[in-house]
Design an enzyme around this catalytic site. Structure first.
Site, mmCIF file in Angstrom:
data_model
loop_
_atom_site.group_PDB
_atom_site.id
_atom_site.type_symbol
_atom_site.label_atom_id
_atom_site.label_comp_id
_atom_site.label_asym_id
_atom_site.label_seq_id
_atom_site.Cartn_x
_atom_site.Cartn_y
_atom_site.Cartn_z
ATOM 1 N N CYS A 145 59.437 35.926 35.381
ATOM 2 C CA CYS A 145 59.975 34.715 35.757
ATOM 3 C C CYS A 145 60.638 34.063 34.547
ATOM 4 O O CYS A 145 60.633 34.622 33.265
ATOM 5 C CB CYS A 145 58.888 33.657 35.984
ATOM 6 S SG CYS A 145 57.710 33.295 34.876
ATOM 7 N N ALA A 198 58.689 33.412 31.401
ATOM 8 C CA ALA A 198 58.354 34.490 30.723
ATOM 9 C C ALA A 198 59.593 35.181 29.575
ATOM 10 O O ALA A 198 59.236 35.216 28.620
ATOM 11 C CB ALA A 198 58.188 35.785 31.468
ATOM 12 N N ARG A 244 52.515 40.640 24.802
ATOM 13 C CA ARG A 244 53.681 41.412 24.453
ATOM 14 C C ARG A 244 53.526 41.764 23.152
ATOM 15 O O ARG A 244 52.868 41.196 22.229
ATOM 16 C CB ARG A 244 54.847 40.656 24.486
ATOM 17 C CG ARG A 244 56.257 41.448 24.416
ATOM 18 C CD ARG A 244 57.451 40.797 25.020
ATOM 19 N NE ARG A 244 58.583 40.797 24.963
ATOM 20 C CZ ARG A 244 59.378 40.386 23.779
ATOM 21 N NH1 ARG A 244 59.070 39.396 23.134
ATOM 22 N NH2 ARG A 244 60.895 40.924 23.814
ATOM 23 N N HIS A 272 66.237 33.951 29.224
ATOM 24 C CA HIS A 272 66.640 34.485 28.168
ATOM 25 C C HIS A 272 67.975 33.507 27.989
ATOM 26 O O HIS A 272 68.171 33.006 26.552
ATOM 27 C CB HIS A 272 67.450 35.896 28.198
ATOM 28 C CG HIS A 272 66.422 37.023 28.627
ATOM 29 N ND1 HIS A 272 66.829 38.049 28.993
ATOM 30 C CD2 HIS A 272 65.093 37.075 28.211
ATOM 31 C CE1 HIS A 272 65.720 38.853 29.299
ATOM 32 N NE2 HIS A 272 64.615 38.372 28.732
HETATM 33 FE FE1 CFM Z 1 65.746 43.124 25.927
HETATM 34 FE FE2 CFM Z 1 64.615 44.766 27.264
HETATM 35 FE FE3 CFM Z 1 64.149 42.180 27.546
HETATM 36 FE FE4 CFM Z 1 63.422 43.688 25.443
HETATM 37 FE FE5 CFM Z 1 60.934 44.063 26.395
HETATM 38 FE FE6 CFM Z 1 62.149 45.233 28.385
HETATM 39 FE FE7 CFM Z 1 61.517 42.688 28.235
HETATM 40 MO MO1 CFM Z 1 59.703 44.244 28.622
HETATM 41 S S1 CFM Z 1 64.898 45.188 25.378
HETATM 42 S S2 CFM Z 1 64.164 41.788 25.596
HETATM 43 S S3 CFM Z 1 61.545 43.925 24.208
HETATM 44 S S4 CFM Z 1 65.755 43.450 28.229
HETATM 45 S S5 CFM Z 1 60.559 45.866 27.012
HETATM 46 S S6 CFM Z 1 63.741 46.313 28.362
HETATM 47 S S7 CFM Z 1 61.274 43.987 29.952
HETATM 48 S S8 CFM Z 1 59.779 42.408 27.285
HETATM 49 S S9 CFM Z 1 62.853 40.900 29.058
#
Ligand code: CFM
Length: 540
Positions: free
Chosen positions: A58, A61, A92, A191
């Site tokens: 979500c 997260a 994580r 993000h």
């Molecule tokens: Fe970028 Fe990723 Fe992500 Fe990531 Fe991660 Fe991920 Fe993630 Mo899991 S590189 S930041 S360190 S998009 S592995 S493939 S899914 S936490 S939001």
């Protein structure tokens, strides 16, 4: 390879009800390169369909766990019911290394306002204020970040007003995120929300000047399994000054100082392209897409940095480091390749690793037959050239687009027109990301937001030597007799970045795909010709 990918796609979508089948057909494509270098269009960053069992997370997260969580001295307070904190606590594997034992490190703490029915009915702002005060009294942090969970948005607590007030009262930086879980279709929304607030409330606040010649930021690297440590070491050996990382092994002061760098390197495009673009507009710092996953990709990325600064001494140092590292990589690569050549892999991860990790598999002669992101956007699949054609739908409209103008005092275009012209070299790819698909072989399946049913069918059809995903898929996959490597947490392994990390990864994959135990596995019902009598149940 087993069967034609188009045929498999048809089979995968045939089981769904008509409307869902139509949608999934747009989210599953077969790679092919048009004469003009174009790749097929994929539907991405849209709502998951109920019942498909998505692996997505979500917005909360993506904001709290992914973007801000790895920063060790920003004290995070979650405004919400306790479960939102507990289930996001240390899940994580972002590592950190404070310079000394007396430096702050809040990563292991779990702070929550523990919202209950009382606050849902009468409002939670008072409790949040008290929590910020209490946290300050105990920890005396430089900065406090407040994260909203779903009920906060529903009842309308003004986390930003409370943060502003506490910022004034405490005299430290306090800022909040409207990152309620429902804010978008996945963690990707979180993000973007985190990028915006970092840009508004942190970047540019620390004017510490550095004399170093080659100053960079590393954006979108989160130090999972110690990856950032390896990359930091490479920079140090090359004489490159790392001002800040967003946000692996980072601290508040370095992030606030990021605008003093001369180049931004973007590792994970999905999670941080917004900050990269905004810093370019406001401060004139160009960005380059790089990738430190894979030995070849690492060497290429270091050379890109040296090309950008166009300095003979730096170029020499970079070549020295590559020459020191590559012999060890070559030995491991040759050895592992002899046992892995021609084996197949599938990668279904997040929004960037399903692309980056293909390099490592290719380096040991393995083929990626199917790959996809959980929450990538079309540009992560097809490249940023599709950006002008993307329609902003209702779900994305939710998220603020900051209007950014050049800073009156601090805008300093790092590249003169004359230098820019010298960078006509397409290798440097300023402000660009080509996406996953152009790097894949033809006739491979690319699937967005893979469903649980599709996972099982793909494994039955392809019988890959390894399936790469996360904890939610891991044991289902392994019960089917296929090893599953977690590419989010790395299981308990890593680092996998840089040259040293590449060797770790080759060895790990070699161990997993060549281990005999998988062929010996049987489900309980396969172990007997006729099932054993059930044990008698004792009467009470
Ligand atoms: Fe970028 Fe990723 Fe992500 Fe990531 Fe991660 Fe991920 Fe993630 Mo899991 S590189 S930041 S360190 S998009 S592995 S493939 S899914 S936490 S939001």
């Amino acid at each position: 390879m087993a069967r034609d990918a188009h045929e498999i796609k048809t089979e995968l979508v045939a089981i769904y009800p008509k409307k869902l089948g139509k949608k999934r057909a747009e989210q599953i494509v077969v790679t092919e390169l048009g004469p003009d270098g174009s790749v097929p269009e994929i539907k991405a960053n849209v709502r998951s369909s109920p019942g498909i069992i998505t692996q997505r997370g979500c917005a909360y997260a993506g904001c709290k766990g992914v973007m801000i969580g790895p920063s060790r001295d920003i004290l995070s307070i979650v405004h919400g019911p306790i479960g939102c904190s507990f289930y996001a606590w240390l899940t994580r594997r972002n590592q950190t290394r404070p310079p000394s034992d007396s430096d702050a490190n809040f990563i292991t703490y779990c702070l929550s306002t523990d919202m209950t029915e009382q606050e849902i009915v009468f409002g939670g702002e008072k409790k949040l204020k008290a929590a910020i005060q209490e946290a300050y009294d105990v920890f005396h942090p430089k900065a406090i970040a407040v994260f909203s969970t779903c009920p906060v948005g529903l009842i309308g607590d003004d986390v930003h007003a409370v943060s502003r007030q506490m910022k004034e009262e405490l005299g430290i930086n306090v800022f909040a995120f409207s990152c309620e879980g429902y804010r978008g279709v996945s963690q990707s929304a979180g993000h973007h929300i985190a990028n915006n607030q970092l840009f508004k409330h942190v970047i540019g606040l620390n004017e510490l000047a550095h004399e170093d010649k080659f100053k960079i930021n590393l954006l979108g690297e989160y130090n999972i399994g110690g990856d950032s440590f390896v990359i930091e070491d490479l920079f140090r050996r090359c004489g490159i000054k790392l001002i800040s990382t967003f946000s692996g092994n980072s601290d508040y002061d370095s992030m606030a100082n990021a605008h003093t760098a001369d180049l931004n390197l973007v590792m994970c495009h999905r999670s941080i392209n917004y900050v990269a673009d905004m810093m370019e507009k406001k401060f004139g710092i160009p960005w380059l897409k790089i990738n430190f996953i894979g030995a070849g990709a690492t060497a290429k990325s270091l050379r890109k940095i040296a090309d950008y600064f166009d300095d003979a001494e730096l170029k020499e140092k970079v070549e020295t480091v590559i020459a020191e590292e590559m012999p060890k990589v070559d030995v491991a690569q040759r050895d592992v390749k002899s046992r892995c050549l021609g084996k197949t892999a599938m990668l279904f991860v997040g929004g960037s690793r399903a692309h980056h990790y293909q390099v490592l598999f290719n380096e040991i002669g393995m083929e990626v037959v199917a790959a996809g992101y959980e929450f990538g956007h079309r540009d992560d699949y097809e490249g940023r050239k599709v950006l002008p054609n993307l329609k902003v739908d209702a779900d994305s409209k939710n998220i603020e687009e900051l209007e950014v103008k050049p800073d009156e005092q601090r805008y300093n275009p790092r590249l003169s027109d004359e230098r820019k012209a010298r960078f006509a070299d397409p290798q440097l790819e300023f402000q660009d990301y080509v996406g996953m698909m152009p790097d894949m072989e033809e006739g491979r399946l690319v699937i967005d937001d893979l469903s649980h049913y599709e996972t099982e069918r793909l494994i039955e059809i392809y019988k890959p030597a390894i399936f790469c995903a996360g904890i939610k898929e891991k044991f289902t996959v392994q019960k089917m007799g296929i090893p599953c490597k977690q590419l989010h947490s790395y299981d308990y392994g890593g680092p996998y970045a840089g040259f040293e990390g590449a060797v770790n990864f080759y060895r790990e994959i070699d161990r997993m795909v060549n281990m005999k135990v998988w062929s010996m596995l049987k489900a309980p019902w396969q172990m007997f010709e006729s099932p054993p009598e059930p044990a008698p149940v004792a009467a009470d």
